[in-house]
Motif scaffolding. Structure first.
Motif, PDB file in Angstrom:
ATOM      1  N   LYS A 173       0.818  -1.205   0.000  1.00 28.58           N
ATOM      2  CA  LYS A 173       0.000   0.000   0.000  1.00 28.58           C
ATOM      3  C   LYS A 173       0.853   1.257   0.000  1.00 28.58           C
ATOM      4  O   LYS A 173       0.391   2.323  -0.363  1.00 28.58           O
ATOM      5  N   LEU A 174       2.097   1.127   0.419  1.00 31.12           N
ATOM      6  CA  LEU A 174       2.988   2.284   0.459  1.00 31.12           C
ATOM      7  C   LEU A 174       3.584   2.516  -0.929  1.00 31.12           C
ATOM      8  O   LEU A 174       4.330   1.686  -1.436  1.00 31.12           O
ATOM      9  N   SER A 175       3.259   3.635  -1.551  1.00 29.96           N
ATOM     10  CA  SER A 175       3.836   3.964  -2.845  1.00 29.96           C
ATOM     11  C   SER A 175       5.211   4.589  -2.629  1.00 29.96           C
ATOM     12  O   SER A 175       5.595   4.942  -1.514  1.00 29.96           O
ATOM     13  N   HIS A 206       4.277  -3.684   6.991  1.00 32.00           N
ATOM     14  CA  HIS A 206       4.057  -4.990   7.598  1.00 32.00           C
ATOM     15  C   HIS A 206       2.608  -5.081   8.059  1.00 32.00           C
ATOM     16  O   HIS A 206       1.932  -4.058   8.205  1.00 32.00           O
ATOM     17  N   SER A 207       2.159  -6.283   8.319  1.00 32.27           N
ATOM     18  CA  SER A 207       0.976  -6.408   9.173  1.00 32.27           C
ATOM     19  C   SER A 207       1.494  -6.307  10.605  1.00 32.27           C
ATOM     20  O   SER A 207       2.659  -6.595  10.878  1.00 32.27           O
ATOM     21  N   TYR A 208       0.637  -5.887  11.532  1.00 38.41           N
ATOM     22  CA  TYR A 208       1.098  -5.689  12.905  1.00 38.41           C
ATOM     23  C   TYR A 208       1.587  -6.998  13.519  1.00 38.41           C
ATOM     24  O   TYR A 208       2.603  -7.022  14.212  1.00 38.41           O
ATOM     25  N   SER A 261      -4.074  -7.883  12.000  1.00 36.34           N
ATOM     26  CA  SER A 261      -4.068  -7.848  10.535  1.00 36.34           C
ATOM     27  C   SER A 261      -3.909  -6.443   9.967  1.00 36.34           C
ATOM     28  O   SER A 261      -3.823  -6.278   8.749  1.00 36.34           O
ATOM     29  N   ASP A 262      -3.876  -5.422  10.825  1.00 36.23           N
ATOM     30  CA  ASP A 262      -3.761  -4.045  10.337  1.00 36.23           C
ATOM     31  C   ASP A 262      -2.404  -3.810   9.679  1.00 36.23           C
ATOM     32  O   ASP A 262      -1.374  -4.331  10.124  1.00 36.23           O
ATOM     33  N   THR A 263      -2.416  -3.010   8.634  1.00 33.49           N
ATOM     34  CA  THR A 263      -1.174  -2.635   7.956  1.00 33.49           C
ATOM     35  C   THR A 263      -0.525  -1.482   8.702  1.00 33.49           C
ATOM     36  O   THR A 263      -1.176  -0.478   8.982  1.00 33.49           O
ATOM     37  N   VAL A 264       0.746  -1.628   9.028  1.00 32.86           N
ATOM     38  CA  VAL A 264       1.475  -0.586   9.743  1.00 32.86           C
ATOM     39  C   VAL A 264       2.731  -0.218   8.963  1.00 32.86           C
ATOM     40  O   VAL A 264       3.275  -1.017   8.192  1.00 32.86           O
ATOM     41  N   PHE A 288      -1.076   2.622   8.962  1.00 32.08           N
ATOM     42  CA  PHE A 288      -1.174   3.172   7.614  1.00 32.08           C
ATOM     43  C   PHE A 288      -2.536   3.808   7.355  1.00 32.08           C
ATOM     44  O   PHE A 288      -2.624   4.888   6.763  1.00 32.08           O
ATOM     45  N   SER A 289      -3.624   3.153   7.788  1.00 29.89           N
ATOM     46  CA  SER A 289      -4.967   3.655   7.495  1.00 29.89           C
ATOM     47  C   SER A 289      -5.177   5.059   8.061  1.00 29.89           C
ATOM     48  O   SER A 289      -5.872   5.881   7.459  1.00 29.89           O
ATOM     49  N   SER A 290      -4.594   5.347   9.222  1.00 26.05           N
ATOM     50  CA  SER A 290      -4.758   6.665   9.832  1.00 26.05           C
ATOM     51  C   SER A 290      -4.013   7.753   9.065  1.00 26.05           C
ATOM     52  O   SER A 290      -4.453   8.902   9.007  1.00 26.05           O
ATOM     53  N   PHE A 291      -2.876   7.407   8.467  1.00 25.88           N
ATOM     54  CA  PHE A 291      -2.036   8.397   7.792  1.00 25.88           C
ATOM     55  C   PHE A 291      -2.249   8.426   6.281  1.00 25.88           C
ATOM     56  O   PHE A 291      -1.657   9.273   5.608  1.00 25.88           O
TER      57      PHE A 291
END
Length: 321
Positions: free
Chosen positions: A37-39, A79-81, A185-188, A210-213
């Protein structure tokens, strides 16, 4: 499944132990269930912020501990958490903090012996003695919280060009499995640093959801332009469109392509006849770059061979139906 690593682009979860680095070209684990998800633009924005944080944190550590200290960014990964926690040893010093006004929590983690050594330095010690492997006492926690508060101030200033934050300390944890800063499972986003305090060194990580930022990163990667800049872009786009209309394009008119075997193709000689499969009542194809974009029939114009554009056969059939 593995893929070779190319540069600092974000990657999927990895299973290497903390403190170890992959050699260039060494395969890394990639989980296709959690696509990247990180470009590159996100990583570039984060790298500027994290490097600024590392520089300021180095200054804070050096001044407060009165000893040589260093924090240096190594890389930023996704990563996933759960996968991030799996890279940590059984005992680690972990600080969770809120990231108001955003949802979720951040996490700062580094070796427990370095955390103990910072307390030793702030109390006037050398930090060189063997440090106990246990949770901090109430007094040690109070002393450490003062240092952590200063580090959060520098974190806020370093991320100000991305989003305005008001972080607050949330808690301390020593068992990675109990540090619930995010769902498994959250992406960090994990920023890895080399951390040194006095004679001790280790690997520190700063973890952010990641979702917050995501929205703030998108805005920082593509900032809003001023009216004058937007006008310049519009004029450039109009000039480009005008020039594109004048670009010469090679166009061909052809029969329906004929397929022959390689044997027949290689045996062709002067005088041989190839039977075309083009129906006598079907129009010819008008093509450019091997793409058919119109249809035509053979004609002439002022004693020159020409092609008269006709409706698409499929459209004519539809109208008849």
């Amino acid at each position: 499944m593995t893929r070779p690593e190319h540069g600092p682009a974000p990657a999927g979860p990895q299973s290497s132990a903390p403190g170890t680095r992959r050699r260039r070209g060494e395969p890394r684990t990639y989980d296709f269930r959690r696509p990247t998800k990180l470009s590159r633009e996100h990583v570039r924005v984060l790298q500027i912020a994290q490097e600024a944080f590392a520089r300021q944190a180095t200054t804070v550590l050096t001044s407060m501990l009165r000893a040589g200290a260093r924090l240096e960014l190594v890389g930023i990964e996704q990563h996933s958490y759960d996968d991030y926690l799996a890279t940590l040893p059984d005992t680690f010093f972990m600080v969770t903090f809120t990231i108001e006004p955003l949802a979720g929590k951040g996490l700062l983690a580094y070796p427990l012996d370095i955390a103990m050594a910072t307390v030793d330095h702030m109390l006037g010690g050398s930090g060189a003695a063997e440090q106990p492997e246990r949770p901090l006492t109430v007094m040690e926690t109070t002393i450490t919280n003062h240092l952590l508060g200063r580090l959060l101030q520098e974190f806020t200033a370093s991320f100000a060009h991305i989003v305005q934050l008001q972080p607050e300390l949330d808690g301390l944890e020593y068992n990675p499995q109990l540090a619930q800063a995010a769902a498994g499972s959250d992406t960090v986003m994990v920023a890895t640093f080399t951390m040194a305090v006095g004679s001790r060194s280790g690997e520190a990580t700063l973890v952010l959801p990641f979702s917050s930022f995501a929205a703030a990163l998108n805005n920082a990667a593509s900032p809003q332009l001023s009216e004058s800049a937007q006008a310049k872009r519009r004029h450039a786009a109009e000039a480009l469109a005008e020039r594109l209309n004048l670009v010469p394009v090679e166009v061909g008119v052809r029969f329906t392509p004929l397929e022959v075997s390689s044997e027949d193709l290689l045996s062709l000689a002067v005088g041989d006849v190839l039977l075309l499969r083009h129906p006598s009542d079907a129009p010819l194809e008008v093509t450019t770059n091997d793409v058919t974009f119109a249809y035509a029939i053979a004609s002439n114009h002022r004693r020159r061979l020409a092609a008269a554009i006709v409706p698409t056969p499929y459209a004519a059939q539809k109208d008849t139906a």
